[in-house]
Design an enzyme around this catalytic site. Sequence first.
Site, PDB file in Angstrom:
ATOM      1  N   HIS A 211       0.814  -1.219   0.000  1.00  0.00           N
ATOM      2  CA  HIS A 211       0.000   0.000   0.000  1.00  0.00           C
ATOM      3  C   HIS A 211       0.846   1.267   0.000  1.00  0.00           C
ATOM      4  CE1 HIS A 211      -3.625   2.146  -0.389  1.00  0.00           C
ATOM      5  NE2 HIS A 211      -3.216   2.967   0.564  1.00  0.00           N
TER       6      HIS A 211
ATOM      7  N   ARG B  37     -10.430 -10.581 -12.026  1.00  0.00           N
ATOM      8  CA  ARG B  37      -9.138 -10.014 -12.378  1.00  0.00           C
ATOM      9  C   ARG B  37      -8.080 -11.104 -12.257  1.00  0.00           C
ATOM     10  NH1 ARG B  37      -6.390  -6.919  -7.379  1.00  0.00           N
ATOM     11  NH2 ARG B  37      -4.930  -6.513  -9.056  1.00  0.00           N
ATOM     12  N   ARG B  38      -6.838 -10.761 -12.603  1.00  0.00           N
ATOM     13  CA  ARG B  38      -5.711 -11.692 -12.537  1.00  0.00           C
ATOM     14  C   ARG B  38      -5.978 -12.981 -13.325  1.00  0.00           C
ATOM     15  NH1 ARG B  38      -5.260 -10.303  -6.602  1.00  0.00           N
ATOM     16  NH2 ARG B  38      -3.537  -8.844  -6.485  1.00  0.00           N
TER      17      ARG B  38
ATOM     18  N   HIS C 219      -9.579   0.634 -11.139  1.00  0.00           N
ATOM     19  CA  HIS C 219      -9.127   1.570 -10.088  1.00  0.00           C
ATOM     20  C   HIS C 219      -7.661   1.934 -10.283  1.00  0.00           C
ATOM     21  CE1 HIS C 219      -8.215   3.251  -6.150  1.00  0.00           C
ATOM     22  NE2 HIS C 219      -7.349   2.273  -5.914  1.00  0.00           N
ATOM     23  N   PHE C 220      -6.814   0.934 -10.511  1.00  0.00           N
ATOM     24  CA  PHE C 220      -5.419   1.355 -10.556  1.00  0.00           C
ATOM     25  C   PHE C 220      -5.026   2.008 -11.882  1.00  0.00           C
ATOM     26  CE2 PHE C 220      -4.481  -3.405 -10.804  1.00  0.00           C
ATOM     27  CZ  PHE C 220      -4.022  -3.433 -12.109  1.00  0.00           C
ATOM     28  N   HIS C 221      -5.871   1.826 -12.909  1.00  0.00           N
ATOM     29  CA  HIS C 221      -5.557   2.589 -14.117  1.00  0.00           C
ATOM     30  C   HIS C 221      -5.960   4.059 -13.980  1.00  0.00           C
ATOM     31  CE1 HIS C 221      -4.804  -1.346 -16.099  1.00  0.00           C
ATOM     32  NE2 HIS C 221      -3.897  -0.607 -16.688  1.00  0.00           N
TER      33      HIS C 221
ATOM     34  N   TYR D  43       1.771   5.180  -2.570  1.00  0.00           N
ATOM     35  CA  TYR D  43       2.048   6.586  -2.220  1.00  0.00           C
ATOM     36  C   TYR D  43       3.467   6.975  -2.617  1.00  0.00           C
ATOM     37  CZ  TYR D  43      -2.399   6.124  -0.050  1.00  0.00           C
ATOM     38  OH  TYR D  43      -3.733   5.882   0.124  1.00  0.00           O
TER      39      TYR D  43
HETATM   40 FE1  HAS Z   1      -5.831   2.031  -4.273  1.00  0.00          FE
HETATM   41  C1  HAS Z   1      -6.101  -1.404  -4.677  1.00  0.00           C
HETATM   42  C2  HAS Z   1      -7.810   1.865  -1.478  1.00  0.00           C
HETATM   43  C3  HAS Z   1      -5.375   5.412  -3.722  1.00  0.00           C
HETATM   44  C4  HAS Z   1      -3.243   2.036  -6.521  1.00  0.00           C
HETATM   45  N1  HAS Z   1      -4.885   0.594  -5.400  1.00  0.00           N
HETATM   46  C5  HAS Z   1      -5.149  -0.759  -5.427  1.00  0.00           C
HETATM   47  C6  HAS Z   1      -4.268  -1.400  -6.357  1.00  0.00           C
HETATM   48  C7  HAS Z   1      -3.429  -0.419  -6.849  1.00  0.00           C
HETATM   49  C8  HAS Z   1      -3.832   0.827  -6.245  1.00  0.00           C
HETATM   50  C9  HAS Z   1      -2.280  -0.604  -7.825  1.00  0.00           C
HETATM   51  O1  HAS Z   1      -8.954  -0.280   0.366  1.00  0.00           O
HETATM   52  C10 HAS Z   1      -4.280  -2.869  -6.724  1.00  0.00           C
HETATM   53  C11 HAS Z   1      -3.265  -3.658  -5.958  1.00  0.00           C
HETATM   54  C12 HAS Z   1      -3.285  -5.106  -6.403  1.00  0.00           C
HETATM   55  O2  HAS Z   1      -2.567  -5.425  -7.368  1.00  0.00           O
HETATM   56  O3  HAS Z   1      -4.002  -5.899  -5.818  1.00  0.00           O
HETATM   57  N2  HAS Z   1      -6.511   3.383  -2.897  1.00  0.00           N
HETATM   58  C13 HAS Z   1      -7.308   3.110  -1.841  1.00  0.00           C
HETATM   59  C14 HAS Z   1      -7.575   4.335  -1.108  1.00  0.00           C
HETATM   60  C15 HAS Z   1      -6.897   5.346  -1.750  1.00  0.00           C
HETATM   61  C16 HAS Z   1      -6.214   4.732  -2.858  1.00  0.00           C
HETATM   62  C17 HAS Z   1      -8.419   4.483   0.114  1.00  0.00           C
HETATM   63  N3  HAS Z   1      -4.585   3.446  -5.001  1.00  0.00           N
HETATM   64  C18 HAS Z   1      -4.555   4.777  -4.638  1.00  0.00           C
HETATM   65  C19 HAS Z   1      -3.503   5.446  -5.352  1.00  0.00           C
HETATM   66  C20 HAS Z   1      -2.898   4.495  -6.134  1.00  0.00           C
HETATM   67  C21 HAS Z   1      -3.593   3.253  -5.901  1.00  0.00           C
HETATM   68  C22 HAS Z   1      -3.175   6.909  -5.205  1.00  0.00           C
HETATM   69  C23 HAS Z   1      -1.751   4.613  -7.073  1.00  0.00           C
HETATM   70  C24 HAS Z   1      -1.045   5.673  -7.250  1.00  0.00           C
HETATM   71  N4  HAS Z   1      -6.805   0.526  -3.296  1.00  0.00           N
HETATM   72  C25 HAS Z   1      -7.527   0.672  -2.161  1.00  0.00           C
HETATM   73  C26 HAS Z   1      -7.982  -0.649  -1.708  1.00  0.00           C
HETATM   74  C27 HAS Z   1      -7.495  -1.582  -2.604  1.00  0.00           C
HETATM   75  C28 HAS Z   1      -6.753  -0.813  -3.596  1.00  0.00           C
HETATM   76  C29 HAS Z   1      -8.799  -0.980  -0.526  1.00  0.00           C
HETATM   77  C30 HAS Z   1      -7.674  -3.109  -2.554  1.00  0.00           C
HETATM   78  C31 HAS Z   1      -8.794  -3.570  -3.387  1.00  0.00           C
HETATM   79  C32 HAS Z   1      -8.879  -5.089  -3.348  1.00  0.00           C
HETATM   80  O4  HAS Z   1      -9.810  -5.599  -2.731  1.00  0.00           O
HETATM   81  O5  HAS Z   1      -8.021  -5.770  -3.921  1.00  0.00           O
HETATM   82  C33 HAS Z   1      -6.850   6.800  -1.308  1.00  0.00           C
HETATM   83  O6  HAS Z   1      -5.516   7.220  -1.161  1.00  0.00           O
HETATM   84  C34 HAS Z   1      -7.581   7.718  -2.244  1.00  0.00           C
HETATM   85  C35 HAS Z   1      -7.702   9.134  -1.681  1.00  0.00           C
HETATM   86  C36 HAS Z   1      -7.912  10.129  -2.782  1.00  0.00           C
HETATM   87  C37 HAS Z   1      -8.834  11.086  -2.802  1.00  0.00           C
HETATM   88  C38 HAS Z   1      -8.945  11.979  -4.008  1.00  0.00           C
HETATM   89  C39 HAS Z   1      -8.447  13.401  -3.761  1.00  0.00           C
HETATM   90  C40 HAS Z   1      -8.498  14.165  -5.042  1.00  0.00           C
HETATM   91  C41 HAS Z   1      -7.549  15.013  -5.493  1.00  0.00           C
HETATM   92  C42 HAS Z   1      -7.717  15.623  -6.848  1.00  0.00           C
HETATM   93  C43 HAS Z   1      -8.210  17.039  -6.780  1.00  0.00           C
HETATM   94  C44 HAS Z   1      -8.565  17.487  -8.140  1.00  0.00           C
HETATM   95  C45 HAS Z   1      -8.507  18.770  -8.579  1.00  0.00           C
HETATM   96  C46 HAS Z   1      -8.915  19.064  -9.976  1.00  0.00           C
HETATM   97  C47 HAS Z   1      -8.060  19.862  -7.711  1.00  0.00           C
HETATM   98  C48 HAS Z   1      -9.782  11.314  -1.702  1.00  0.00           C
HETATM   99  C49 HAS Z   1      -6.345  15.354  -4.697  1.00  0.00           C
HETATM  100  C50 HAS Z   1     -10.307  19.614  -9.924  1.00  0.00           C
HETATM  101  C51 HAS Z   1     -10.867  19.846 -11.245  1.00  0.00           C
HETATM  102  C52 HAS Z   1     -12.161  20.013 -11.515  1.00  0.00           C
HETATM  103  C53 HAS Z   1     -12.584  20.397 -12.883  1.00  0.00           C
HETATM  104  C54 HAS Z   1     -13.243  19.777 -10.528  1.00  0.00           C
END
Ligand code: HAS
Length: 550
Positions: A217, A433-434, A368-370, A221
């Site tokens: 995890h 998947r996988r 999700h990861f894409h 980050y």
């Molecule tokens: Fe994830 C699975 C939970 C973030 C990557 N994640 C994965 C896997 C990958 C991955 C590669 O809880 C698969 C792993 C595998 O091979 O099995 N993930 C989260 C959570 C977050 C999260 C809670 N993941 C990421 C990030 C990744 C990433 C970042 C890569 C860089 N993820 C999971 C969970 C799994 C998981 C489970 C397991 C699933 C399973 O069962 O297998 C959090 O960090 C997300 C928080 C993000 C936010 C968004 C904030 C938004 C921002 C953008 C602002 C936009 C602006 C533009 C300002 C709350 C900062 C505005 C413009 C306008 C026009 C409106």
Amino acid sequence: MICKQDRKLAIYHILIAYLAFLIGTFLGLLQVFIRNDGLELPKWLDYYQVLTAHGVLLALVFTTYFIFAFFITGMSKTLGDFGPKARLVLWLGFLVTTIGTVIATFMIIIGEASVLYTFYAPLQANGWYYVGLALFIVGTWLSGFALVGHYVSWKKSNRKQLSPLFAFMTISTIILWKIACLGVVATVLFQFIPWAFGWVDTINVELSRSLFWYFGHPLVYFWLLPAYMAWYLVIPKLVGVEVFSDSLARLAFILFILFSIPVGFHHQLVDPGISSFWKFLQTSLTFMVIIPSLMTAFSLFGTFERSGRRKGGRGLFGWFFKLPWKDVRFTSIFIAMFFFIPGGAGGIINASFQLNELIHNTLWVVGHFHITVGTPVTMTFMGITFWLIPYLTGRKLTKTIQKLAFIQIITWSIGMVLMSTAQHILGLLGAPRRTAYSAYNNHPTAMEWFNGLISNHITMAIGGTILFFSAMLLIFIVIYSLFLLPKADSLGDRVEFPIAMSDNKDTPKFLENWWLWIGISFALIAIAYTIPLMDLIQHAPPGSKGFKMW
Ligand code: HAS
């Protein structure tokens, strides 16, 4: 301009990053067609071999080399040129990481390691695959130590001063990386290598998965934080305002050190052998690690608003139209951020204990990861590439290359929307998947999955093909920027390293007290992991022999 030797180091990292990107994206194209039932691989090439190489080359190799290129350039720029010792260690790190990459990739190519980038036991690869992975980590540690050493010597000559924000963020990311790697190093050295070389017969599967996710995890980050560095530091420079808040930015990075590690069980919510209490605790901590991302979103909106208002934007959304849309360095990163809104929301769904039951091991997670690592992170790296290479090579960024860069990011976005939306929908319907293409012997229910407007074979194939086209365009831009762009002859022509300086006079000094944060991080890790890991060791099942399913 940073010195020639530091530029050379960064350029070598970029070369390997994009070589991995080239091969990895080509394998991605093959995968879309196989999963789509549109391509059958020749007998000598296995789907899982392709999938392993795709994951390792893009998720591990491309990202890591690019991140170090960015760090090396930025640290040299903000703290001054590296000394001969630090530079030597950086080259050593580069060498060891590259030897590790070559060994691991070779094992995948010869069909000895089709175990995916997560290398779950009891699937067993050739022992040298794990040796390659271990060397890869050791190399990054060496490079990390060199960066920390450079920072420490800057601190010594600038006592009582807070470091520049870029250096602070780099060191936070390196600290996170080193603590995270302890888990994967433990499982690779003490479980996988002895087992794969036949020194022991069995492996404790659940322990190995838990140690992997202790690392897995925070790994995400390690990819995200360099992108956030560009969001916090490059964006203000491009929109012409100061950094929104120096202390908020530092606090966000510290929260990542604290909360990104004790949460690995949210990848194992359906695994047996870990009691619900510990899973619940770690999912709760997962919700803590969402906070620094929300803080980041808040400060980005603040930055946009401030810039827009200063340029005369009025009304609720007037600022939006005042942003520098014609500047590809900005637009690429903005689109990357935009993708992170659904990407992050999907993460929150994944982390919800009950909802995870629905999506785990389905194509949803691939979707999700894409739209996390594949777009917010990767497209930010693309946006950085457009100016980093000309900056390092002292060349001009021409209008033609900027136009091509626009086409590249737009095609990447379209391809990703099509492919990842299809993956999310198919995952919700139940597509696993996988696995290679699976329609459960053409069962009518499984066949119906592909009748949707987006979740059909044609849209997915189009999405994957557009992505591949975009990737090749990027490779063209990289090669052209490295060797063919005209040399900048005057200062005005030179591409700058667009990084905003932050005002840190009101920033509390304790935010840079690393021992405090490392101490709290280890305390949280001890709370979240000690008892469940002891339990997995003391009440271990008989253990498993290795399986080679390919
Ligand atoms: Fe994830 C699975 C939970 C973030 C990557 N994640 C994965 C896997 C990958 C991955 C590669 O809880 C698969 C792993 C595998 O091979 O099995 N993930 C989260 C959570 C977050 C999260 C809670 N993941 C990421 C990030 C990744 C990433 C970042 C890569 C860089 N993820 C999971 C969970 C799994 C998981 C489970 C397991 C699933 C399973 O069962 O297998 C959090 O960090 C997300 C928080 C993000 C936010 C968004 C904030 C938004 C921002 C953008 C602002 C936009 C602006 C533009 C300002 C709350 C900062 C505005 C413009 C306008 C026009 C409106």
